[in-house]
Design a protein around this motif. Structure first.
Motif, PDB file in Angstrom:
ATOM      1  N   ALA A  29       0.822  -1.207   0.000  1.00 17.92           N
ATOM      2  CA  ALA A  29       0.000   0.000   0.000  1.00 17.92           C
ATOM      3  C   ALA A  29       0.856   1.257   0.000  1.00 17.92           C
ATOM      4  O   ALA A  29       0.523   2.249  -0.670  1.00 17.92           O
ATOM      5  N   THR A  30       1.976   1.232   0.721  1.00 18.81           N
ATOM      6  CA  THR A  30       2.878   2.388   0.716  1.00 18.81           C
ATOM      7  C   THR A  30       3.444   2.645  -0.678  1.00 18.81           C
ATOM      8  O   THR A  30       3.504   3.791  -1.144  1.00 18.81           O
ATOM      9  N   GLY A  31       3.855   1.576  -1.347  1.00 17.47           N
ATOM     10  CA  GLY A  31       4.345   1.742  -2.714  1.00 17.47           C
ATOM     11  C   GLY A  31       3.287   2.280  -3.643  1.00 17.47           C
ATOM     12  O   GLY A  31       3.566   3.121  -4.508  1.00 17.47           O
ATOM     13  N   LEU A  32       2.039   1.812  -3.480  1.00 19.17           N
ATOM     14  CA  LEU A  32       0.951   2.302  -4.324  1.00 19.17           C
ATOM     15  C   LEU A  32       0.684   3.785  -4.080  1.00 19.17           C
ATOM     16  O   LEU A  32       0.438   4.545  -5.028  1.00 19.17           O
ATOM     17  N   VAL A  33       0.765   4.224  -2.828  1.00 11.35           N
ATOM     18  CA  VAL A  33       0.561   5.644  -2.515  1.00 11.35           C
ATOM     19  C   VAL A  33       1.638   6.491  -3.173  1.00 11.35           C
ATOM     20  O   VAL A  33       1.360   7.566  -3.738  1.00 11.35           O
ATOM     21  N   LEU A  34       2.874   6.023  -3.148  1.00  7.25           N
ATOM     22  CA  LEU A  34       3.953   6.780  -3.781  1.00  7.25           C
ATOM     23  C   LEU A  34       3.749   6.877  -5.293  1.00  7.25           C
ATOM     24  O   LEU A  34       4.045   7.908  -5.903  1.00  7.25           O
ATOM     25  N   VAL A  35       3.252   5.823  -5.911  1.00  8.33           N
ATOM     26  CA  VAL A  35       2.987   5.868  -7.351  1.00  8.33           C
ATOM     27  C   VAL A  35       1.884   6.874  -7.652  1.00  8.33           C
ATOM     28  O   VAL A  35       1.975   7.658  -8.621  1.00  8.33           O
ATOM     29  N   VAL A  36       0.831   6.890  -6.844  1.00  9.79           N
ATOM     30  CA  VAL A  36      -0.270   7.839  -7.063  1.00  9.79           C
ATOM     31  C   VAL A  36       0.212   9.265  -6.870  1.00  9.79           C
ATOM     32  O   VAL A  36      -0.116  10.166  -7.666  1.00  9.79           O
ATOM     33  N   VAL A  37       0.999   9.504  -5.842  1.00 11.45           N
ATOM     34  CA  VAL A  37       1.524  10.857  -5.609  1.00 11.45           C
ATOM     35  C   VAL A  37       2.431  11.290  -6.749  1.00 11.45           C
ATOM     36  O   VAL A  37       2.368  12.434  -7.225  1.00 11.45           O
ATOM     37  N   GLY A  38       3.268  10.381  -7.211  1.00 13.40           N
ATOM     38  CA  GLY A  38       4.155  10.724  -8.320  1.00 13.40           C
ATOM     39  C   GLY A  38       3.413  11.024  -9.601  1.00 13.40           C
ATOM     40  O   GLY A  38       3.830  11.874 -10.388  1.00 13.40           O
ATOM     41  N   ALA A  39       2.295  10.341  -9.842  1.00 12.74           N
ATOM     42  CA  ALA A  39       1.531  10.581 -11.068  1.00 12.74           C
ATOM     43  C   ALA A  39       0.904  11.964 -11.080  1.00 12.74           C
ATOM     44  O   ALA A  39       0.594  12.495 -12.159  1.00 12.74           O
ATOM     45  N   GLU A  40       0.731  12.601  -9.919  1.00 15.68           N
ATOM     46  CA  GLU A  40       0.105  13.923  -9.866  1.00 15.68           C
ATOM     47  C   GLU A  40       1.092  15.055 -10.124  1.00 15.68           C
ATOM     48  O   GLU A  40       0.662  16.195 -10.329  1.00 15.68           O
ATOM     49  N   HIS A  41       2.389  14.756 -10.084  1.00 11.10           N
ATOM     50  CA  HIS A  41       3.373  15.804 -10.357  1.00 11.10           C
ATOM     51  C   HIS A  41       3.411  16.112 -11.850  1.00 11.10           C
ATOM     52  O   HIS A  41       3.192  15.238 -12.698  1.00 11.10           O
ATOM     53  N   ARG A  42       3.754  17.335 -12.168  1.00  6.38           N
ATOM     54  CA  ARG A  42       3.766  17.775 -13.565  1.00  6.38           C
ATOM     55  C   ARG A  42       5.100  17.528 -14.244  1.00  6.38           C
ATOM     56  O   ARG A  42       5.144  17.288 -15.441  1.00  6.38           O
ATOM     57  N   THR A  43       6.193  17.624 -13.529  1.00 10.50           N
ATOM     58  CA  THR A  43       7.515  17.440 -14.146  1.00 10.50           C
ATOM     59  C   THR A  43       7.839  15.959 -14.230  1.00 10.50           C
ATOM     60  O   THR A  43       7.517  15.167 -13.326  1.00 10.50           O
TER      61      THR A  43
END
Length: 367
Positions: A33-47
């Protein structure tokens, strides 16, 4: 007092095993679940760099979630040979998980750092990726060189465990009994087994019928492939030769009228890798599903498959008659299947492993 203590100790062991399994599942779930949260957070970044860095940060958690599963001892109560195999495999996986986890951390450092540190971390991550599969490959090669008797013991133990799990999952009224001394590496005891006759019988034939096929499929076989199969397929014994024909009009003729050594023995094999000694009728039905699958197998003296043929529409008594007339042992197996397993992991394919040069007859060109 001793009986009470034995029952209590077994209950404690079961509760402890369940607690450990629940703890391992909880740790795996938290890491995943921690890894999945990091992937979701990373997908929201623009750069792009920020996205790559956040998503790379999920890799160590994913690697830990996968590698965590091998850092515990094998299940208690396993046979000695199987426990040895599981321990060897887990040691190799543990040795592979360390550089795998290191490679994921090195990638994060490579993306997050700058200069010489980033370069060194990237090089170390590449080396870790190269080294990670080596322990598993070495262990597989060493186990392949192990004595054949030990490998057969492991195979037998795995089949026994598979039969035990199948009985537990299917809740059969009459569970399967496993015979470790029968077949190639053990096999469930057949529902019916007929020894080969002392003398060859007269000519006879078995053909599929539409009504029998409809009962196996739980529907009326109306497709062109089914019609072709019902028209072309047959098992025929003419007094000297057993002929099997499939829906593609492929014909396998095995001469069984003579068993002399040398050239006559090679002629008796026909297109098969060895002389068949047993014909198996295998009926498999998945739990909760109305349709069933039937296979007709020819086995050699070691219990390995020489030929596999669909048995749709055939009657087991007619197939048994052909087997008896041709001098083959007939065995009738009936067990539940596991629908989620891949074909090469299904119980029947493990109980009756393929012999090199195995022949497979098909139902039709298209289904």
């Amino acid at each position: 007092m001793m009986i009470w203590w034995g029952v209590t100790s077994r209950s404690v062991r079961r509760l402890t095993a369940r607690a450990r399994q629940g703890f391992r599942r909880a740790v795996t779930g938290v890491l995943g679940a921690t890894g999945l949260v990091l992937v979701v957070v990373g997908a929201e970044h623009r750069t792009a760099h920020a996205q790559h860095l956040w998503m790379a940060g999920a890799l160590p958690f994913a690697a830990a979630a996968v590698g965590w599963r091998v850092w515990h001892a094998p299940e208690e109560g396993l046979p000695d040979a199987l426990r040895l195999r599981e321990r060897s495999r887990r040691i190799a996986l543990r040795a592979a998980s360390v550089p795998g986890f290191g490679a994921s951390v090195g990638l994060v450092v490579h993306l997050g750092a700058h200069g010489a540190l980033a370069h060194e971390a990237g090089v170390a991550a590449l080396w870790a990726v190269v080294l990670a599969p080596i322990p598993v490959l070495v262990e597989s090669a060493l186990w392949g060189a192990a004595p054949r008797a030990l490998r057969l013991q492991v195979r037998t133990a795995r089949l026994a465990e598979a039969v035990r799990e199948l009985n537990a999952e299917s809740a059969r009224v009459s569970p399967l009994d496993f015979d470790p001394d029968r077949g190639y590496a053990g096999t469930p005891v057949p529902r019916r087994s007929v020894a080969p006759a002392a003398h060859l019988g007269p000519a006879c034939e078995a053909r599929p019928t539409r009504g029998r096929a409809a009962s196996m499929l739980s529907l009326d076989p109306v497709g062109r492939a089914y019609r072709t199969w019902l028209r072309e397929s047959s098992l025929r014994w003419d007094g000297t030769t057993l002929t099997l024909t499939d829906g593609r009009r492929n014909v396998v003729a095995v001469r069984l009228g003579a068993a002399e050594p040398g050239a006559a023995e090679r002629a008796a094999r026909g297109p098969l890798a060895d002389r068949p000694v047993e014909l198996v009728w295998l009926h498999e039905q998945n739990v909760g599903e109305p349709a069933s699958e039937v296979l007709i197998l020819l086995l050699d003296s070691s219990g390995r498959r020489l030929l596999t043929m669909p048995g749709l529409g055939y009657l087991d008594t007619q197939v048994a008659q052909v087997a008896g007339a041709s001098g083959l042992r007939f065995s009738y197996h009936n067990w539940a299947g596991a629908p989620l397993e891949p074909p090469w992991r299904r119980l029947w394919s493990r109980v009756f492993p393929r012999r090199r040069g195995h022949v497979r007859l098909r139902m039709a060109r298209r289904l």
